[in-house]
Design a protein around this motif. Structure first.
Motif, short mmCIF file in Angstrom:
data_model
loop_
_atom_site.label_atom_id
_atom_site.label_comp_id
_atom_site.label_asym_id
_atom_site.label_seq_id
_atom_site.Cartn_x
_atom_site.Cartn_y
_atom_site.Cartn_z
N ARG A 1 49.54 44.92 40.57
CA ARG A 1 50.39 44.40 39.49
C ARG A 1 50.99 45.58 38.77
NH1 ARG A 1 50.80 39.41 38.20
NH2 ARG A 1 49.35 37.81 38.83
N GLY A 2 52.29 45.49 38.51
CA GLY A 2 52.97 46.55 37.80
C GLY A 2 52.59 46.55 36.32
N LEU A 3 53.05 47.55 35.61
CA LEU A 3 52.78 47.64 34.17
C LEU A 3 53.41 46.47 33.42
CD1 LEU A 3 53.23 51.48 33.68
CD2 LEU A 3 51.09 50.19 33.87
N ASP A 4 54.44 45.86 34.03
CA ASP A 4 55.08 44.69 33.44
C ASP A 4 54.42 43.39 33.89
OD1 ASP A 4 55.81 44.71 36.08
OD2 ASP A 4 57.97 44.62 35.72
N ASP A 5 53.27 43.48 34.57
CA ASP A 5 52.46 42.38 35.07
C ASP A 5 53.10 41.62 36.24
OD1 ASP A 5 49.89 41.25 34.91
OD2 ASP A 5 50.70 39.46 33.93
N GLN A 6 54.19 42.17 36.80
CA GLN A 6 54.77 41.55 38.00
C GLN A 6 53.89 41.86 39.19
OE1 GLN A 6 58.83 42.34 38.85
NE2 GLN A 6 59.60 41.30 37.04
N LEU A 7 53.79 40.89 40.10
CA LEU A 7 52.98 41.04 41.30
C LEU A 7 53.79 41.77 42.37
CD1 LEU A 7 50.28 40.49 42.64
CD2 LEU A 7 51.10 38.20 43.19
N HIS A 8 53.42 43.02 42.63
CA HIS A 8 54.15 43.83 43.61
C HIS A 8 53.58 43.71 45.01
CE1 HIS A 8 56.75 45.99 40.77
NE2 HIS A 8 55.74 45.81 39.92
N LEU A 9 52.26 43.57 45.12
CA LEU A 9 51.63 43.53 46.44
C LEU A 9 50.47 42.53 46.44
CD1 LEU A 9 51.25 44.69 49.32
CD2 LEU A 9 49.89 46.52 48.30
N TRP A 10 50.48 41.66 47.43
CA TRP A 10 49.43 40.66 47.66
C TRP A 10 48.79 41.02 48.99
CZ3 TRP A 10 48.70 35.49 45.43
CH2 TRP A 10 47.87 34.65 46.18
N ILE A 11 47.48 41.23 49.01
CA ILE A 11 46.76 41.55 50.24
C ILE A 11 45.66 40.53 50.47
CG2 ILE A 11 45.30 43.23 51.43
CD1 ILE A 11 46.69 45.43 49.80
N ASP A 12 45.72 39.86 51.61
CA ASP A 12 44.66 38.95 52.03
C ASP A 12 43.93 39.56 53.22
OD1 ASP A 12 44.47 36.80 50.34
OD2 ASP A 12 45.69 35.44 51.54
N VAL A 13 42.64 39.39 53.25
CA VAL A 13 41.80 39.88 54.34
C VAL A 13 41.21 38.67 55.05
CG1 VAL A 13 39.71 41.17 54.92
CG2 VAL A 13 41.28 42.04 53.18
N GLY A 14 41.33 38.63 56.36
CA GLY A 14 40.78 37.52 57.13
C GLY A 14 41.87 36.83 57.92
N GLU A 15 41.75 35.53 58.04
CA GLU A 15 42.70 34.74 58.81
C GLU A 15 43.22 33.60 57.93
OE1 GLU A 15 39.53 35.57 60.14
OE2 GLU A 15 40.46 37.28 61.11
N PRO A 16 44.12 33.92 57.00
CA PRO A 16 44.59 32.90 56.04
C PRO A 16 45.53 31.88 56.68
CG PRO A 16 45.80 34.93 55.74
CD PRO A 16 44.74 35.22 56.76
N ALA A 17 45.64 30.73 56.04
CA ALA A 17 46.55 29.68 56.48
C ALA A 17 47.99 30.08 56.18
CB ALA A 17 46.21 28.37 55.77
N GLN A 18 48.90 29.59 56.98
CA GLN A 18 50.32 29.90 56.81
C GLN A 18 50.82 29.46 55.43
OE1 GLN A 18 52.98 27.87 59.50
NE2 GLN A 18 54.76 28.51 58.34
N ASP A 19 50.40 28.31 54.94
CA ASP A 19 50.85 27.81 53.63
C ASP A 19 50.47 28.77 52.51
OD1 ASP A 19 51.92 25.60 54.87
OD2 ASP A 19 50.27 24.26 54.32
N ARG A 20 49.28 29.33 52.59
CA ARG A 20 48.82 30.29 51.58
C ARG A 20 49.71 31.53 51.57
NH1 ARG A 20 44.48 32.04 48.57
NH2 ARG A 20 44.03 34.25 48.65
N ILE A 21 50.03 32.05 52.75
CA ILE A 21 50.83 33.26 52.84
C ILE A 21 52.29 32.97 52.49
CG2 ILE A 21 51.62 35.09 54.41
CD1 ILE A 21 48.64 35.21 53.40
N LYS A 22 52.77 31.80 52.80
CA LYS A 22 54.13 31.41 52.41
C LYS A 22 54.24 31.42 50.88
CE LYS A 22 57.54 27.79 53.25
NZ LYS A 22 57.79 26.50 53.93
N LYS A 23 53.25 30.85 50.22
CA LYS A 23 53.23 30.84 48.75
C LYS A 23 53.12 32.27 48.21
CE LYS A 23 50.52 29.05 44.89
NZ LYS A 23 49.32 28.30 44.49
N ALA A 24 52.25 33.07 48.82
CA ALA A 24 52.06 34.46 48.39
C ALA A 24 53.36 35.26 48.52
CB ALA A 24 50.96 35.13 49.20
#
Length: 177
Positions: free
Chosen positions: A72-95
């Motif tokens: 998260r940046g200093l402005d609280d914006q989400l710059h990078l989302w990292i998932d570990v494992g085998e996530p569902a497509q819907d979860r990653i689409k939302k991310a």
């Protein structure tokens, strides 16, 4: 009464030759009661591959609305989302809608099957997908103790990890750029 997480402390000397990033990391990592040591170490490895002063572990398995790691940046914006494992497509689409960049690090024994079944669904998403060998992750898990001093050297698609009780090379295979 709920089972509490197991706490691990890592002193990591990180040399990322790909990004010219060098740091001494002191990480305190909580292993969720349902989490394997291999998965926890996949999180630590993903953290090191993306190390940044603003990068942090989240509640992970305890919160389905958060990734395993985020920046998260200093402005609280989400710059990078990292998932570990085998996530569902819907979860990653939302991310991928929430974060400027999304990465998945797959590591499990069923990783190849998951990717064959998910590849078409991920093809149109702006997400990077990587895979660690299950055998390599098992070897890495054997190097861990509750308090570990480790050295991570990242060059190309390889990460060389040395600890007091051994060493291992982990190849980070890119499945989708």
């Amino acid at each position: 009464m709920a089972i509490k997480p197991t706490i691990y402390k890592f002193k990591i000397s990180l040399s990322d030759l790909n990004r010219d990033y060098y740091s001494a990391l002191n990480l305190t990592v909580a292993q969720h009661p349902s989490e394997t040591l291999e998965r926890m170490m996949a999180r630590v490895l993903a953290y090191c591959l993306n190390a940044d002063e603003l990068l942090s572990f989240t509640k992970g398995l305890s919160s389905v609305e958060e990734p395993d790691i985020w920046l998260r940046g200093l402005d609280d914006q989400l710059h990078l989302w990292i998932d570990v494992g085998e996530p569902a497509q819907d979860r990653i689409k939302k991310a991928s809608r929430m974060a400027k960049s999304t990465r998945v690090y797959s590591f499990n024994s069923k990783s190849d099957t998951w990717w064959r079944q998910s590849q078409a669904g991920f093809a149109n998403l702006p997400v990077q997908v990587f895979q660690f060998s299950w055998a390599d992750m098992q070897a890495l898990a054997k190097l861990v103790s509750r308090t570990s001093d480790m050295s991570f050297t990242i060059t190309g698609d390889s990460t060389y990890i040395a600890a007091d009780n051994g060493e291992v090379e982990i190849i980070c295979r890119e499945l989708q750029a």
